[in-house]
Write a protein that holds these residues in place. Structure first.
Motif, PDB file in Angstrom:
ATOM      1  N   TYR A   1       0.838  -1.195   0.000  1.00  0.00           N
ATOM      2  CA  TYR A   1       0.000   0.000   0.000  1.00  0.00           C
ATOM      3  C   TYR A   1       0.876   1.248   0.000  1.00  0.00           C
ATOM      4  O   TYR A   1       2.075   1.179   0.271  1.00  0.00           O
ATOM      5  N   ASN A   2       0.270   2.375  -0.279  1.00  0.00           N
ATOM      6  CA  ASN A   2       0.920   3.665  -0.129  1.00  0.00           C
ATOM      7  C   ASN A   2       0.417   4.277   1.177  1.00  0.00           C
ATOM      8  O   ASN A   2      -0.727   4.748   1.252  1.00  0.00           O
ATOM      9  N   ILE A   3       1.255   4.224   2.197  1.00  0.00           N
ATOM     10  CA  ILE A   3       0.834   4.685   3.517  1.00  0.00           C
ATOM     11  C   ILE A   3       0.922   6.205   3.579  1.00  0.00           C
ATOM     12  O   ILE A   3       1.967   6.797   3.294  1.00  0.00           O
ATOM     13  N   ILE A   4      -0.188   6.825   3.951  1.00  0.00           N
ATOM     14  CA  ILE A   4      -0.257   8.278   4.085  1.00  0.00           C
ATOM     15  C   ILE A   4      -0.690   8.622   5.507  1.00  0.00           C
ATOM     16  O   ILE A   4      -1.189   7.769   6.245  1.00  0.00           O
TER      17      ILE A   4
ATOM     18  N   LYS B   1       9.727   5.343   8.848  1.00  0.00           N
ATOM     19  CA  LYS B   1       9.144   6.646   8.506  1.00  0.00           C
ATOM     20  C   LYS B   1       7.660   6.510   8.170  1.00  0.00           C
ATOM     21  O   LYS B   1       7.177   7.015   7.147  1.00  0.00           O
ATOM     22  N   ILE B   2       6.966   5.802   9.067  1.00  0.00           N
ATOM     23  CA  ILE B   2       5.545   5.545   8.865  1.00  0.00           C
ATOM     24  C   ILE B   2       4.709   6.604   9.577  1.00  0.00           C
ATOM     25  O   ILE B   2       4.870   6.802  10.783  1.00  0.00           O
ATOM     26  N   PRO B   3       3.819   7.280   8.862  1.00  0.00           N
ATOM     27  CA  PRO B   3       2.908   8.215   9.536  1.00  0.00           C
ATOM     28  C   PRO B   3       1.827   7.443  10.298  1.00  0.00           C
ATOM     29  O   PRO B   3       1.126   6.608   9.730  1.00  0.00           O
ATOM     30  N   VAL B   4       1.723   7.698  11.575  1.00  0.00           N
ATOM     31  CA  VAL B   4       0.781   6.989  12.440  1.00  0.00           C
ATOM     32  C   VAL B   4      -0.020   8.007  13.244  1.00  0.00           C
ATOM     33  O   VAL B   4       0.503   9.056  13.623  1.00  0.00           O
ATOM     34  N   THR B   5      -1.280   7.705  13.501  1.00  0.00           N
ATOM     35  CA  THR B   5      -2.107   8.516  14.395  1.00  0.00           C
ATOM     36  C   THR B   5      -2.507   7.675  15.598  1.00  0.00           C
ATOM     37  O   THR B   5      -2.932   6.529  15.441  1.00  0.00           O
ATOM     38  N   ILE B   6      -2.373   8.244  16.792  1.00  0.00           N
ATOM     39  CA  ILE B   6      -2.818   7.576  18.014  1.00  0.00           C
ATOM     40  C   ILE B   6      -3.939   8.410  18.630  1.00  0.00           C
ATOM     41  O   ILE B   6      -3.785   9.615  18.848  1.00  0.00           O
ATOM     42  N   PHE B   7      -5.056   7.764  18.913  1.00  0.00           N
ATOM     43  CA  PHE B   7      -6.188   8.419  19.558  1.00  0.00           C
ATOM     44  C   PHE B   7      -6.116   8.179  21.063  1.00  0.00           C
ATOM     45  O   PHE B   7      -6.093   7.037  21.515  1.00  0.00           O
ATOM     46  N   LEU B   8      -6.069   9.270  21.827  1.00  0.00           N
ATOM     47  CA  LEU B   8      -5.784   9.213  23.255  1.00  0.00           C
ATOM     48  C   LEU B   8      -7.021   9.418  24.119  1.00  0.00           C
ATOM     49  O   LEU B   8      -7.882  10.248  23.812  1.00  0.00           O
ATOM     50  N   ASN B   9      -7.075   8.677  25.227  1.00  0.00           N
ATOM     51  CA  ASN B   9      -8.077   8.917  26.265  1.00  0.00           C
ATOM     52  C   ASN B   9      -7.457   9.867  27.284  1.00  0.00           C
ATOM     53  O   ASN B   9      -6.595   9.479  28.074  1.00  0.00           O
ATOM     54  N   SER B  10      -7.896  11.104  27.276  1.00  0.00           N
ATOM     55  CA  SER B  10      -7.224  12.154  28.052  1.00  0.00           C
ATOM     56  C   SER B  10      -7.297  11.935  29.555  1.00  0.00           C
ATOM     57  O   SER B  10      -6.446  12.439  30.298  1.00  0.00           O
ATOM     58  N   GLY B  11      -8.301  11.202  30.039  1.00  0.00           N
ATOM     59  CA  GLY B  11      -8.430  10.967  31.465  1.00  0.00           C
ATOM     60  C   GLY B  11      -7.636   9.781  31.966  1.00  0.00           C
ATOM     61  O   GLY B  11      -7.601   9.524  33.175  1.00  0.00           O
ATOM     62  N   ILE B  12      -6.995   9.060  31.040  1.00  0.00           N
ATOM     63  CA  ILE B  12      -6.251   7.853  31.416  1.00  0.00           C
ATOM     64  C   ILE B  12      -4.762   8.022  31.157  1.00  0.00           C
ATOM     65  O   ILE B  12      -3.932   7.558  31.948  1.00  0.00           O
ATOM     66  N   ILE B  13      -4.402   8.680  30.070  1.00  0.00           N
ATOM     67  CA  ILE B  13      -2.978   8.922  29.797  1.00  0.00           C
ATOM     68  C   ILE B  13      -2.379   9.768  30.922  1.00  0.00           C
ATOM     69  O   ILE B  13      -3.059  10.591  31.539  1.00  0.00           O
TER      70      ILE B  13
ATOM     71  N   VAL C   1       4.453  11.230  15.581  1.00  0.00           N
ATOM     72  CA  VAL C   1       3.112  10.639  15.561  1.00  0.00           C
ATOM     73  C   VAL C   1       2.050  11.721  15.770  1.00  0.00           C
ATOM     74  O   VAL C   1       2.207  12.599  16.621  1.00  0.00           O
ATOM     75  N   ASP C   2       0.988  11.639  15.001  1.00  0.00           N
ATOM     76  CA  ASP C   2      -0.153  12.545  15.133  1.00  0.00           C
ATOM     77  C   ASP C   2      -1.028  12.066  16.289  1.00  0.00           C
ATOM     78  O   ASP C   2      -1.478  10.917  16.303  1.00  0.00           O
ATOM     79  N   MET C   3      -1.277  12.930  17.266  1.00  0.00           N
ATOM     80  CA  MET C   3      -2.090  12.582  18.426  1.00  0.00           C
ATOM     81  C   MET C   3      -3.475  13.218  18.290  1.00  0.00           C
ATOM     82  O   MET C   3      -3.593  14.426  18.054  1.00  0.00           O
ATOM     83  N   GLN C   4      -4.519  12.391  18.472  1.00  0.00           N
ATOM     84  CA  GLN C   4      -5.885  12.871  18.347  1.00  0.00           C
ATOM     85  C   GLN C   4      -6.754  12.350  19.503  1.00  0.00           C
ATOM     86  O   GLN C   4      -6.246  11.730  20.432  1.00  0.00           O
ATOM     87  N   SER C   5      -8.037  12.590  19.442  1.00  0.00           N
ATOM     88  CA  SER C   5      -8.927  12.408  20.593  1.00  0.00           C
ATOM     89  C   SER C   5      -9.733  11.109  20.557  1.00  0.00           C
ATOM     90  O   SER C   5     -10.225  10.695  19.503  1.00  0.00           O
ATOM     91  N   HIS C   6      -9.866  10.504  21.754  1.00  0.00           N
ATOM     92  CA  HIS C   6     -10.628   9.256  21.901  1.00  0.00           C
ATOM     93  C   HIS C   6     -11.548   9.316  23.127  1.00  0.00           C
ATOM     94  O   HIS C   6     -11.844   8.294  23.740  1.00  0.00           O
ATOM     95  N   THR C   7     -11.962  10.532  23.506  1.00  0.00           N
ATOM     96  CA  THR C   7     -12.767  10.857  24.693  1.00  0.00           C
ATOM     97  C   THR C   7     -11.920  10.801  25.963  1.00  0.00           C
ATOM     98  O   THR C   7     -10.747  10.445  25.922  1.00  0.00           O
ATOM     99  N   VAL C   8     -12.547  11.130  27.087  1.00  0.00           N
ATOM    100  CA  VAL C   8     -11.829  11.196  28.363  1.00  0.00           C
ATOM    101  C   VAL C   8     -11.599   9.800  28.944  1.00  0.00           C
ATOM    102  O   VAL C   8     -10.470   9.382  29.183  1.00  0.00           O
ATOM    103  N   PHE C   9     -12.705   9.035  29.144  1.00  0.00           N
ATOM    104  CA  PHE C   9     -12.605   7.744  29.826  1.00  0.00           C
ATOM    105  C   PHE C   9     -13.049   6.538  28.993  1.00  0.00           C
ATOM    106  O   PHE C   9     -13.231   5.462  29.531  1.00  0.00           O
ATOM    107  N   HIS C  10     -13.247   6.736  27.682  1.00  0.00           N
ATOM    108  CA  HIS C  10     -13.613   5.618  26.799  1.00  0.00           C
ATOM    109  C   HIS C  10     -14.985   4.999  27.142  1.00  0.00           C
ATOM    110  O   HIS C  10     -15.132   3.771  27.261  1.00  0.00           O
ATOM    111  N   PRO C  11     -16.032   5.815  27.264  1.00  0.00           N
ATOM    112  CA  PRO C  11     -17.364   5.246  27.481  1.00  0.00           C
ATOM    113  C   PRO C  11     -17.966   4.796  26.155  1.00  0.00           C
ATOM    114  O   PRO C  11     -17.393   5.018  25.089  1.00  0.00           O
ATOM    115  N   ILE C  12     -19.123   4.167  26.226  1.00  0.00           N
ATOM    116  CA  ILE C  12     -19.919   3.905  25.021  1.00  0.00           C
ATOM    117  C   ILE C  12     -20.810   5.136  24.840  1.00  0.00           C
ATOM    118  O   ILE C  12     -21.786   5.324  25.575  1.00  0.00           O
TER     119      ILE C  12
END
Length: 279
Positions: A51-54, A98-110, A171-182
C-alpha cells in the motif's frame, strides 16, 4: 479453524483482487490497539510493500479540498486507539520505517495510573454485557466490583506525558474521549463532557492540534456527531468496515481492524477489506 479460513481466503487470490480493483481508488484506514514490536514490524513491512501509507492529516486535506489528486493509489492510514503503554515501544519502528501513524488518546487515562474499564479483570459481567448498559449503570456495577474510572492503581496502562510528547514528534495525536465510554449509552451531559473535555485537555495541556475524534468501541449517535461538531472537531472515525473516499461523510469514516494479529494470512485478508462483504 480461523487460521485455516484466513489461509484459504488468502490463497484464493481474493485479497489481491480487492487490493488491485476495490481499494485502488479508496482510502483504507486500519485501527490497531496493542502490538509487540516484533508483530508490528511484520504488519508494517507487509503494508509498506502493498500500500501507499499516508498520514491521516493528508487524507483530511484531500477530503476537505475534495481533491482526489492529492491521494496516491491504494492509500492506507494506520491508527491506534487508546494510547496504551506498549505503544511507546513502537517508536523506533515508526522512525525506522518513517511511517505516519495517528494515536487516539483517552485524556483521562494517559499520564495517570488509571485503568481502562474494559480491561478490568472481573468475572461477573462480560464486556459485551456492560456495553449494553447506560453509562451510569455500567460505572455503578464496576464500582461494586472495585473499579472506578478515577481510581489510581499501582501501575499505568496508558502512556505518560513524557512518552506521548516524545512520540508526538513523529506521531499525530488525536482524541478518543476522556474515559472511553460507550457514547450512545451516555446522557447528554456525560457525552458532552467526554467529547468536549478530551479535545480541550489535549490542546491546552499537551499543545496538540485536535481535529479528529475516534468513537470508543466505534459507537456513536447523531447527537454525538453534533456535540463533536460544536466542540470543533472536523472528523469522526468509526469501526464500521469499509473504505473511504473524499466524499465519505467526514464524521462516519470507516476503519478495518486487523486484530493486532501476528498471523500474516489474517492481516492480508483483513487489510484487504474483503470481510466487509460479509458485514
Amino acid at each position: 479453524m480461523k487460521k485455516l479460513i484466513f489461509k484459504i481466503i488468502r490463497l484464493s487470490g481474493l485479497p489481491y483482487l480487492f487490493r488491485t480493483l476495490v481499494q485502488k481508488n479508496k482510502v483504507t484506514i486500519l485501527v490497531y490497539h496493542e502490538m509487540t514490536p516484533e508483530v508490528a514490524e511484520k504488519n508494517f513491512l507487509y503494508l509498506i510493500k502493498n500500500y501507499n501509507i499516508i498520514s491521516l492529516q493528508d487524507f483530511f486535506k484531500a477530503h476537505q479540498s475534495k481533491n482526489q489528486q492529492l491521494l496516491p493509489k491504494n492509500a492506507l492510514v494506520i491508527t491506534f486507539d487508546d494510547g496504551r503503554k506498549s505503544n511507546f515501544q513502537l517508536l523506533p519502528l515508526i522512525k525506522k520505517h518513517k511511517i505516519p501513524v495517528t494515536i487516539f488518546l483517552n485524556s483521562g487515562i494517559i499520564g495517570t495510573n488509571r485503568h481502562y474499564w474494559f480491561r478490568f479483570k472481573q468475572e461477573k459481567y462480560t464486556n459485551e454485557e456492560l456495553k449494553k448498559l447506560s453509562n451510569k449503570e455500567r460505572l455503578k456495577r464496576l464500582e461494586d466490583l472495585g473499579f472506578k474510572q478515577e481510581k489510581e492503581f499501582d501501575t499505568p496502562w496508558a502512556m505518560n506525558k513524557e512518552e506521548i510528547m516524545e512520540m508526538s514528534k513523529w506521531v499525530d495525536m488525536q482524541s478518543h474521549t476522556v474515559f472511553h465510554p460507550i457514547l450512545p449509552k451516555c446522557d447528554d451531559q456525560e457525552a458532552s463532557f467526554e467529547i468536549t473535555n478530551c479535545r480541550s485537555i489535549l490542546e491546552k495541556e499537551y499543545g496538540f492540534n485536535i481535529n479528529a475524534l475516534a468513537y470508543p468501541n466505534g459507537d456513536y449517535s447523531i447527537r454525538d456527531i453534533e456535540i463533536a461538531k460544536n466542540a470543533g472537531f472536523k472528523f469522526g472515525l468509526t469501526t464500521e468496515k469499509g473504505f473511504n473516499t473524499i466524499h465519505t461523510d467526514p464524521f462516519k469514516l470507516k476503519r478495518l481492524d486487523p486484530n493486532d494479529t501476528a498471523n500474516m494470512d489474517e492481516l492480508i485478508v483483513k487489510s484487504s477489506g474483503i470481510l466487509s462483504l460479509f458485514g
